[in-house]
Design an enzyme around this catalytic site. Structure first.
Site, PDB file in Angstrom:
ATOM      1  N   ASP A  25      25.368 -26.044   0.961  1.00  0.00           N
ATOM      2  CA  ASP A  25      26.155 -27.172   0.443  1.00  0.00           C
ATOM      3  C   ASP A  25      25.258 -28.338   0.034  1.00  0.00           C
ATOM      4  OD1 ASP A  25      25.401 -27.997   3.008  1.00  0.00           O
ATOM      5  OD2 ASP A  25      27.430 -28.509   3.678  1.00  0.00           O
ATOM      6  N   GLU A  26      24.002 -28.321   0.493  1.00  0.00           N
ATOM      7  CA  GLU A  26      23.118 -29.453   0.189  1.00  0.00           C
ATOM      8  C   GLU A  26      22.792 -29.557  -1.301  1.00  0.00           C
ATOM      9  OE1 GLU A  26      20.042 -30.458   2.926  1.00  0.00           O
ATOM     10  OE2 GLU A  26      20.959 -29.294   4.535  1.00  0.00           O
TER      11      GLU A  26
HETATM   12  N1  LIG Z   1      21.033 -23.101   8.647  1.00  0.00           N
HETATM   13  C1  LIG Z   1      21.987 -23.632   7.903  1.00  0.00           C
HETATM   14  O1  LIG Z   1      22.709 -24.529   8.353  1.00  0.00           O
HETATM   15  C2  LIG Z   1      22.236 -23.126   6.501  1.00  0.00           C
HETATM   16  C3  LIG Z   1      23.394 -23.566   5.839  1.00  0.00           C
HETATM   17  C4  LIG Z   1      23.665 -23.076   4.552  1.00  0.00           C
HETATM   18  C5  LIG Z   1      22.777 -22.192   3.961  1.00  0.00           C
HETATM   19  N2  LIG Z   1      21.648 -21.808   4.617  1.00  0.00           N
HETATM   20  C6  LIG Z   1      20.757 -20.859   3.937  1.00  0.00           C
HETATM   21  O2  LIG Z   1      20.789 -19.646   4.677  1.00  0.00           O
HETATM   22  C7  LIG Z   1      19.521 -19.007   4.581  1.00  0.00           C
HETATM   23  C8  LIG Z   1      19.005 -18.682   5.970  1.00  0.00           C
HETATM   24  O3  LIG Z   1      18.898 -19.888   6.729  1.00  0.00           O
HETATM   25  P1  LIG Z   1      18.502 -19.870   8.277  1.00  0.00           P
HETATM   26  O4  LIG Z   1      19.081 -21.089   8.874  1.00  0.00           O
HETATM   27  O5  LIG Z   1      18.807 -18.534   8.835  1.00  0.00           O
HETATM   28  O6  LIG Z   1      16.939 -20.059   8.164  1.00  0.00           O
HETATM   29  P2  LIG Z   1      15.726 -19.653   9.111  1.00  0.00           P
HETATM   30  O7  LIG Z   1      14.691 -20.685   8.870  1.00  0.00           O
HETATM   31  O8  LIG Z   1      16.208 -19.400  10.509  1.00  0.00           O
HETATM   32  O9  LIG Z   1      15.257 -18.256   8.531  1.00  0.00           O
HETATM   33  C9  LIG Z   1      14.570 -18.109   7.311  1.00  0.00           C
HETATM   34  C10 LIG Z   1      13.924 -16.730   7.320  1.00  0.00           C
HETATM   35  O10 LIG Z   1      13.272 -16.539   6.057  1.00  0.00           O
HETATM   36  C11 LIG Z   1      11.974 -16.009   6.292  1.00  0.00           C
HETATM   37  N3  LIG Z   1      11.115 -16.398   5.168  1.00  0.00           N
HETATM   38  C12 LIG Z   1      10.729 -17.661   4.813  1.00  0.00           C
HETATM   39  N4  LIG Z   1       9.952 -17.620   3.720  1.00  0.00           N
HETATM   40  C13 LIG Z   1       9.861 -16.302   3.375  1.00  0.00           C
HETATM   41  C14 LIG Z   1       9.214 -15.621   2.311  1.00  0.00           C
HETATM   42  N5  LIG Z   1       8.490 -16.286   1.406  1.00  0.00           N
HETATM   43  N6  LIG Z   1       9.320 -14.270   2.244  1.00  0.00           N
HETATM   44  C15 LIG Z   1      10.055 -13.576   3.172  1.00  0.00           C
HETATM   45  N7  LIG Z   1      10.670 -14.178   4.206  1.00  0.00           N
HETATM   46  C16 LIG Z   1      10.588 -15.522   4.297  1.00  0.00           C
HETATM   47  C17 LIG Z   1      11.544 -16.639   7.618  1.00  0.00           C
HETATM   48  O11 LIG Z   1      10.478 -15.899   8.226  1.00  0.00           O
HETATM   49  C18 LIG Z   1      12.842 -16.582   8.399  1.00  0.00           C
HETATM   50  O12 LIG Z   1      12.997 -15.350   9.067  1.00  0.00           O
HETATM   51  C19 LIG Z   1      18.615 -19.945   3.787  1.00  0.00           C
HETATM   52  O13 LIG Z   1      18.553 -19.506   2.467  1.00  0.00           O
HETATM   53  C20 LIG Z   1      19.313 -21.292   3.888  1.00  0.00           C
HETATM   54  O14 LIG Z   1      19.027 -22.089   2.769  1.00  0.00           O
HETATM   55  C21 LIG Z   1      21.358 -22.249   5.885  1.00  0.00           C
END
Ligand SMILES: NC(=O)c1ccc[n+]([C@@H]2O[C@H](COP(=O)([O-])OP(=O)(O)OC[C@H]3O[C@@H](n4cnc5c(N)ncnc54)[C@H](O)[C@@H]3O)[C@@H](O)[C@H]2O)c1
Length: 335
Positions: free
Chosen positions: A124-125
């Site tokens: 949502d950001e």
């Molecule tokens: N956490 C939230 O509140 C939230 C809300 C909306 C959307 N999202 C989206 O959901 C997705 C997951 O978020 P999350 O909170 O689980 O994040 P997280 O930081 O827990 O996990 C991210 C994962 O991506 C991997 N990663 C990072 N760079 C990489 C690369 N170059 N190649 C392969 N793997 C890579 C990391 O090792 C990690 O396992 C993201 O795309 C984020 O933008 C998160």
């Protein structure tokens, strides 16, 4: 379905992998770079399951991506891989540009080459802050941090592959997630662990930043639902059922963890901190999805999970996170 789940060792990706494997009978291969936030511990319970595979590699590495697609015999790509912490994007934006711009491009090229459907997990950001009302999928994109700006860039690139090449892409934008397995730099696990340890609770500014909280199991189900029922080329928002100001969340955590309000410490606000996020989920609800976990019960369960799973967070609190915390908050963890 045989899925390649990129970034599946993170918080939401591992929740999605667990759900698809155990509840839907999908085959799941995770491709993950294992950055500081990615942990094989998040997938420990899936390691012995038939149909599960793990490959360490970066999405910006074309060889790793093609190798993973081949090993998975993938029928679809779901991309969670991202740098996800706004504070880190302000201090060090380079990894955000590389993973979100270059990484998404490499995955899209691989999807095009192998003629695979592609789902981008987004946030949502990308819409920026809203004082009143809620954002729909038609709202203008007004990201305000290097994190959200690079996520927005990735979304636009994904859409261009639909318009230009006819690639069947989908985008699912979630609101603020919470639940087990979230890295403790984020508000809820940070406050829960500090509360349980009797540490100070650093609240940015007045703490009146409002977030639309969604349990990670609900967001993961929304992503699976969009993958199965979404119309190619479309964006779907998935917001949680409840909104809450950060300071109210912190107070509730204090109650649940048996901590004290005197642990609250107001610290200098994050630069450009968005005041309020709010998402309308009408479009994905029309496809048949709805959130199941109300914030009140989900937060209580989350606090209990962190209390009962020290094996998961103890290595984090004694590792890289300690240094990050000292840099970010100007005091040592435990201080
Ligand atoms: N956490 C939230 O509140 C939230 C809300 C909306 C959307 N999202 C989206 O959901 C997705 C997951 O978020 P999350 O909170 O689980 O994040 P997280 O930081 O827990 O996990 C991210 C994962 O991506 C991997 N990663 C990072 N760079 C990489 C690369 N170059 N190649 C392969 N793997 C890579 C990391 O090792 C990690 O396992 C993201 O795309 C984020 O933008 C998160």
């Amino acid at each position: 379905m045989r899925l390649l789940v990129c970034g599946g060792a993170g918080f939401i990706g591992s929740t999605f992998a667990r759900q698809r494997l155990l509840e839907h009978g999908d085959q799941v291969t995770v491709l993950d770079k294992l950055t500081y936030a990615g942990r094989e511990e998040n997938l420990a319970d899936l390691a012995g399951e038939a149909g599960f595979g793990f490959i360490r590699g970066a999405i910006e590495d074309p060889e790793a991506v093609v190798g993973a697609l081949t090993a998975a015999r993938a029928e679809a790509i779901v991309n969670f891989a991202a740098e996800t912490h706004v504070d880190r994007s302000i201090a060090e934006p380079d990894a955000f540009v590389k993973t979100h711009a270059l990484g998404t491009y490499v995955l899209l090229e691989a999807a095009r080459e192998h003629e695979l459907p592609y789902l981008q997990v987004s946030t949502d950001e990308v819409y920026g802050s809203i004082e009143e009302g809620t954002f729909t999928e038609e709202s203008p994109l007004r990201p305000s941090s290097p994190y959200s700006a690079t996520k927005t860039g990735a979304d636009l690139l994904v859409q261009s592959y639909f318009h230009t090449y006819g690639l069947p892409v989908l985008i699912c934008r979630g609101s603020n997630n919470y639940g087990p397995y979230q890295y403790p730099e984020k508000l809820i696990p940070l406050m829960v662990l500090n509360a349980l340890h009797g540490d100070r609770l650093p609240v940015y500014g007045d703490g009146m930043q409002v977030r639309n909280w969604i349990h990670a199991t609900d967001f993961a189900r929304a992503i699976g639902h969009v993958l199965e029922h979404g119309v190619p080329g479309e964006v779907y928002n998935a917001g949680g059922p409840d909104e809450e100001a950060n300071i109210a969340v912190v107070r509730r955590i204090i109650e649940l963890a048996g901590a004290s309000e005197s642990q609250i410490e107001h610290v200098t606000d994050r630069p450009g901190h968005d005041r309020r996020y709010s998402l309308s989920s009408a479009k994905v609800r029309a496809l048949g999805w709805e959130p199941r976990v109300r914030f009140e019960e989900g937060l209580a369960e989350t606090v209990a999970w962190y209390r009962d799973n020290a094996w998961w967070w103890e290595p984090i609190r004694s590792g890289e996170y300690r240094d990050y915390y000292a840099r970010q908050y100007g005091r040592a963890l435990g201080g």
